[in-house]
Motif scaffolding. Structure first.
Motif, PDB file in Angstrom:
ATOM      1  N   THR A  36       0.823  -1.207   0.000  1.00 54.00           N
ATOM      2  CA  THR A  36       0.000   0.000   0.000  1.00 54.00           C
ATOM      3  C   THR A  36       0.858   1.259   0.000  1.00 54.00           C
ATOM      4  O   THR A  36       2.012   1.229   0.441  1.00 54.00           O
ATOM      5  CB  THR A  36      -0.971  -0.001   1.203  1.00 54.00           C
ATOM      6  OG1 THR A  36      -1.919   1.040   1.054  1.00 54.00           O
ATOM      7  CG2 THR A  36      -0.241   0.136   2.516  1.00 54.00           C
ATOM      8  N   ALA A  38       0.367   5.881   0.143  1.00 50.94           N
ATOM      9  CA  ALA A  38      -0.518   7.037   0.308  1.00 50.94           C
ATOM     10  C   ALA A  38       0.286   8.299   0.041  1.00 50.94           C
ATOM     11  O   ALA A  38       1.410   8.437   0.535  1.00 50.94           O
ATOM     12  CB  ALA A  38      -1.099   7.079   1.717  1.00 50.94           C
ATOM     13  N   ARG A  75      -1.916  -2.944   5.589  1.00 51.86           N
ATOM     14  CA  ARG A  75      -2.949  -3.066   4.566  1.00 51.86           C
ATOM     15  C   ARG A  75      -3.413  -1.732   3.996  1.00 51.86           C
ATOM     16  O   ARG A  75      -3.764  -1.643   2.847  1.00 51.86           O
ATOM     17  CB  ARG A  75      -4.175  -3.765   5.144  1.00 51.86           C
ATOM     18  CG  ARG A  75      -4.010  -5.211   5.420  1.00 51.86           C
ATOM     19  CD  ARG A  75      -4.233  -5.986   4.147  1.00 51.86           C
ATOM     20  NE  ARG A  75      -4.421  -7.382   4.452  1.00 51.86           N
ATOM     21  CZ  ARG A  75      -5.431  -8.095   4.012  1.00 51.86           C
ATOM     22  NH1 ARG A  75      -6.362  -7.558   3.261  1.00 51.86           N
ATOM     23  NH2 ARG A  75      -5.509  -9.358   4.321  1.00 51.86           N
ATOM     24  N   GLN A  76      -3.470  -0.709   4.862  1.00 51.82           N
ATOM     25  CA  GLN A  76      -4.022   0.563   4.410  1.00 51.82           C
ATOM     26  C   GLN A  76      -3.315   1.713   5.109  1.00 51.82           C
ATOM     27  O   GLN A  76      -2.988   1.626   6.294  1.00 51.82           O
ATOM     28  CB  GLN A  76      -5.525   0.608   4.686  1.00 51.82           C
ATOM     29  CG  GLN A  76      -6.250   1.666   3.913  1.00 51.82           C
ATOM     30  CD  GLN A  76      -7.766   1.462   3.944  1.00 51.82           C
ATOM     31  OE1 GLN A  76      -8.275   0.509   4.508  1.00 51.82           O
ATOM     32  NE2 GLN A  76      -8.466   2.381   3.328  1.00 51.82           N
ATOM     33  N   GLN A  78      -3.311   6.240   5.289  1.00 48.92           N
ATOM     34  CA  GLN A  78      -3.926   7.499   4.891  1.00 48.92           C
ATOM     35  C   GLN A  78      -3.326   8.624   5.723  1.00 48.92           C
ATOM     36  O   GLN A  78      -3.214   8.513   6.941  1.00 48.92           O
ATOM     37  CB  GLN A  78      -5.440   7.480   5.095  1.00 48.92           C
ATOM     38  CG  GLN A  78      -6.099   8.773   4.620  1.00 48.92           C
ATOM     39  CD  GLN A  78      -7.549   8.866   5.043  1.00 48.92           C
ATOM     40  OE1 GLN A  78      -8.188   7.881   5.385  1.00 48.92           O
ATOM     41  NE2 GLN A  78      -8.061  10.078   5.035  1.00 48.92           N
ATOM     42  N   SER A  88      -2.420   3.908   9.939  1.00 50.47           N
ATOM     43  CA  SER A  88      -2.090   2.647   9.277  1.00 50.47           C
ATOM     44  C   SER A  88      -2.963   1.528   9.840  1.00 50.47           C
ATOM     45  O   SER A  88      -3.235   1.487  11.035  1.00 50.47           O
ATOM     46  CB  SER A  88      -0.606   2.298   9.467  1.00 50.47           C
ATOM     47  OG  SER A  88      -0.307   2.086  10.836  1.00 50.47           O
ATOM     48  N   SER A  95      -4.904  -0.746  14.383  1.00 49.74           N
ATOM     49  CA  SER A  95      -4.753   0.474  13.594  1.00 49.74           C
ATOM     50  C   SER A  95      -4.020   1.484  14.457  1.00 49.74           C
ATOM     51  O   SER A  95      -4.291   1.606  15.648  1.00 49.74           O
ATOM     52  CB  SER A  95      -6.119   1.026  13.193  1.00 49.74           C
ATOM     53  OG  SER A  95      -6.784   0.115  12.357  1.00 49.74           O
ATOM     54  N   TYR A 113      -7.934  -3.780  10.149  1.00 49.59           N
ATOM     55  CA  TYR A 113      -6.870  -3.263   9.305  1.00 49.59           C
ATOM     56  C   TYR A 113      -7.347  -2.307   8.222  1.00 49.59           C
ATOM     57  O   TYR A 113      -6.553  -1.618   7.616  1.00 49.59           O
ATOM     58  CB  TYR A 113      -6.066  -4.392   8.669  1.00 49.59           C
ATOM     59  CG  TYR A 113      -6.903  -5.409   7.956  1.00 49.59           C
ATOM     60  CD1 TYR A 113      -7.457  -5.133   6.712  1.00 49.59           C
ATOM     61  CD2 TYR A 113      -7.141  -6.645   8.522  1.00 49.59           C
ATOM     62  CE1 TYR A 113      -8.233  -6.055   6.060  1.00 49.59           C
ATOM     63  CE2 TYR A 113      -7.900  -7.568   7.869  1.00 49.59           C
ATOM     64  CZ  TYR A 113      -8.447  -7.277   6.633  1.00 49.59           C
ATOM     65  OH  TYR A 113      -9.202  -8.204   5.993  1.00 49.59           O
ATOM     66  N   ALA A 114      -8.650  -2.268   7.947  1.00 47.73           N
ATOM     67  CA  ALA A 114      -9.172  -1.226   7.066  1.00 47.73           C
ATOM     68  C   ALA A 114      -9.358   0.004   7.937  1.00 47.73           C
ATOM     69  O   ALA A 114      -9.917  -0.078   9.027  1.00 47.73           O
ATOM     70  CB  ALA A 114     -10.492  -1.661   6.445  1.00 47.73           C
ATOM     71  N   ARG A 156     -11.998  -1.817   2.431  1.00 44.89           N
ATOM     72  CA  ARG A 156     -11.570  -0.421   2.373  1.00 44.89           C
ATOM     73  C   ARG A 156     -12.596   0.485   3.035  1.00 44.89           C
ATOM     74  O   ARG A 156     -13.790   0.189   3.059  1.00 44.89           O
ATOM     75  CB  ARG A 156     -11.395   0.056   0.918  1.00 44.89           C
ATOM     76  CG  ARG A 156     -10.218  -0.530   0.216  1.00 44.89           C
ATOM     77  CD  ARG A 156      -8.915   0.136   0.685  1.00 44.89           C
ATOM     78  NE  ARG A 156      -7.787  -0.370  -0.050  1.00 44.89           N
ATOM     79  CZ  ARG A 156      -6.880  -1.207   0.430  1.00 44.89           C
ATOM     80  NH1 ARG A 156      -6.970  -1.644   1.660  1.00 44.89           N
ATOM     81  NH2 ARG A 156      -5.868  -1.599  -0.295  1.00 44.89           N
TER      82      ARG A 156
END
Length: 181
Positions: A36, A38, A75-76, A78, A88, A95, A113-114, A156
């Protein structure tokens, strides 16, 4: 924006100018595929992650900050709207909200994890493998609300630009729109 970031099977991360579609720079030093990425809202930083998150300057590809390595993949990612924090979501179900300047974790919530952060940075939203979405106060780490609308994992999460709505996408092929107020 003026930048697009790509990650390739050859483990390179490249930044491209949208003005003339030319390669701006290659982010150096990667040997593995990336899961991933960002871009910060200002476009001056990019976070790239697999098991470790590294933040780079988009002007020259120079490393700014390296966040701790995890046994599970990220996983993600922002950035907050001001670019000072990064959230994260990791496969371990935790998270984390990071301070970019210090590299310290400001908050850690066990919600999935989203993950997404609201435009005003006051709320974190997480989604897990069981289809549960949870809203968290980012200052205190306290859960505000939780609900289950997906049959299976949430893949997501994203806030609307005004912060009034949250969209979740599930492995069940369902898209849910939530009132964030």
């Amino acid at each position: 924006g003026t930048l697009i970031a790509t990650a390739s099977v050859d483990a390179t991360v490249k930044l491209w100018s949208t003005a003339n579609w030319t390669e701006k720079c290659v982010i150096p030093g990667h040997t593995d595929l990336h899961y991933t990425m960002a871009l910060s809202p200002a476009g001056d930083r990019i976070a790239v992650a697999l098991n470790e998150t590294v933040i780079y300057d988009t002007s020259d590809g120079g490393e700014i900050r390296r966040l701790p390595l995890y046994p599970d993949r990220v996983r993600q990612l922002q950035f907050s709207s001001d670019g000072r924090q990064l959230v994260s979501g990791v496969d371990d179900g935790w998270s984390r909200l990071w301070d970019i300047e210090t590299g310290l974790a400001l908050r850690q919530v066990e919600g999935g994890y989203a993950v997404a952060i609201s435009p005003d940075s006051r709320t974190l939203v997480t989604g897990n493998r069981s289809g549960i979405i949870a809203f968290w106060d980012s200052a205190s780490g306290q859960q505000i609300a939780a609900s289950r609308q997906h049959d299976g994992e949430i893949i997501r999460i994203a806030f609307s630009a005004d912060g009034h709505r949250v969209v979740t996408v599930g492995a069940d092929t369902v898209v849910c729109v939530w009132d964030a107020n």
